[in-house]
Design a protein around this motif. Structure first.
Motif, PDB file in Angstrom:
ATOM      1  N   GLN A 280      10.407  53.898  65.559  1.00 22.31           N
ATOM      2  CA  GLN A 280      10.723  53.312  66.859  1.00 22.31           C
ATOM      3  C   GLN A 280      12.112  52.678  66.849  1.00 22.31           C
ATOM      4  O   GLN A 280      12.855  52.784  67.829  1.00 22.31           O
ATOM      5  CB  GLN A 280       9.674  52.275  67.248  1.00 22.31           C
ATOM      6  N   ARG A 281      12.477  52.051  65.728  1.00 28.50           N
ATOM      7  CA  ARG A 281      13.808  51.454  65.644  1.00 28.50           C
ATOM      8  C   ARG A 281      14.886  52.532  65.706  1.00 28.50           C
ATOM      9  O   ARG A 281      15.888  52.387  66.424  1.00 28.50           O
ATOM     10  CB  ARG A 281      13.951  50.636  64.358  1.00 28.50           C
ATOM     11  N   ARG A 282      14.691  53.634  64.991  1.00 29.22           N
ATOM     12  CA  ARG A 282      15.675  54.718  65.024  1.00 29.22           C
ATOM     13  C   ARG A 282      15.782  55.318  66.415  1.00 29.22           C
ATOM     14  O   ARG A 282      16.870  55.646  66.882  1.00 29.22           O
ATOM     15  CB  ARG A 282      15.309  55.796  64.003  1.00 29.22           C
ATOM     16  N   ARG A 283      14.647  55.475  67.082  1.00 28.47           N
ATOM     17  CA  ARG A 283      14.664  56.069  68.420  1.00 28.47           C
ATOM     18  C   ARG A 283      15.345  55.158  69.433  1.00 28.47           C
ATOM     19  O   ARG A 283      16.016  55.631  70.340  1.00 28.47           O
ATOM     20  CB  ARG A 283      13.233  56.392  68.864  1.00 28.47           C
ATOM     21  N   ARG A 284      15.180  53.852  69.267  1.00 27.69           N
ATOM     22  CA  ARG A 284      15.861  52.923  70.167  1.00 27.69           C
ATOM     23  C   ARG A 284      17.366  53.007  69.987  1.00 27.69           C
ATOM     24  O   ARG A 284      18.131  52.763  70.931  1.00 27.69           O
ATOM     25  CB  ARG A 284      15.384  51.495  69.905  1.00 27.69           C
ATOM     26  N   GLN A 285      17.810  53.325  68.788  1.00 19.85           N
ATOM     27  CA  GLN A 285      19.237  53.403  68.498  1.00 19.85           C
ATOM     28  C   GLN A 285      19.838  54.736  68.930  1.00 19.85           C
ATOM     29  O   GLN A 285      21.054  54.896  68.912  1.00 19.85           O
ATOM     30  CB  GLN A 285      19.469  53.188  67.002  1.00 19.85           C
ATOM     31  N   SER A 286      18.991  55.690  69.321  1.00 21.18           N
ATOM     32  CA  SER A 286      19.461  57.004  69.742  1.00 21.18           C
ATOM     33  C   SER A 286      19.315  57.156  71.246  1.00 21.18           C
ATOM     34  O   SER A 286      18.229  57.044  71.792  1.00 21.18           O
ATOM     35  CB  SER A 286      18.654  58.102  69.033  1.00 21.18           C
TER      36      SER A 286
END
Length: 208
Positions: A175-181
């Motif tokens: 979820q953290r990676r997706r928020r950053q993308s």
């Protein structure tokens, strides 16, 4: 003259209220602006206290990342205790964890789904410690649900608890990676958790 019990109780309630307001304020600000975009001054102002008062309760804003993890884990334990006795241990653990999604959404743990640039090492260490401690407790709870006489029951309980907590960590990282993308729309934690649990069960089925 002995201290007034009512006065002492009132002070403790006020302290607890201030601590709760700081936690809730941090949760709201972390969710809205991310960890890096939130300052101690912001958190203190949100709770209507001074920065000096903030530091009476927490030594840094990093300390607010996992302050309520104990309460959250206790929620999972309580939910697991009321799961049907004949439910598969892995399913019982997953369902108990799913029940914690709502409390998670209202806690400062939401900061872990945002960028925490500048605090990764400290946060990672605290997160590993918190999850490891809970994994140990979860292993004992799972062991109680495994029928007597099951071969290697202790190992089975440890594997189930470890797999469940690893799945939660994977969801947080994803979820953290997706928020950053910008290319990937955020997915609700409950959906990600359901998907991840489904994947884990498929892996277990394929390996059996």
């Amino acid at each position: 003259m002995p201290p007034d019990p009512d006065e002492s109780g009132l002070r403790e309630r006020k302290k607890e209220q201030t601590r709760r307001l700081l936690r809730e304020g941090a949760a709201a600000l972390f969710a809205a602006h991310g960890f890096a975009g939130t300052t101690v001054a912001d958190i203190a102002a949100h709770a209507n206290v001074s920065e000096r008062t903030f530091f009476r309760y927490f030594d840094s804003k990093e300390a607010l990342l996992l302050p309520d993890s104990a309460d959250l884990f206790r929620h999972v334990e309580s939910e697991l205790a009321v799961r049907p006795a004949d439910e598969e241990p892995l399913d019982a653990v997953f369902n108990a964890l799913l029940s914690a999604v709502a409390p998670f959404a209202a806690s400062s743990l939401t900061a872990l789904t945002h960028s925490i640039e500048g605090a990764e090492v400290l946060v990672a260490a605290r997160l590993v410690q918190a999850f490891t401690e809970f994994e140990d407790r979860l292993t004992l709870l799972v062991l109680r649900r495994i029928p007597d006489g099951t071969p290697d029951a202790d190992l089975r309980a440890a594997v189930i608890a470890g797999a469940a907590m690893s799945t939660v960590r994977a969801v947080l990282r994803t979820q953290r990676r997706r928020r950053q993308s910008d290319a990937v729309a955020p997915t609700p934690p409950s959906h990600l958790l359901l998907q991840a649990f489904g994947m884990l069960k498929q892996i277990g089925t394929a390996a059996s």
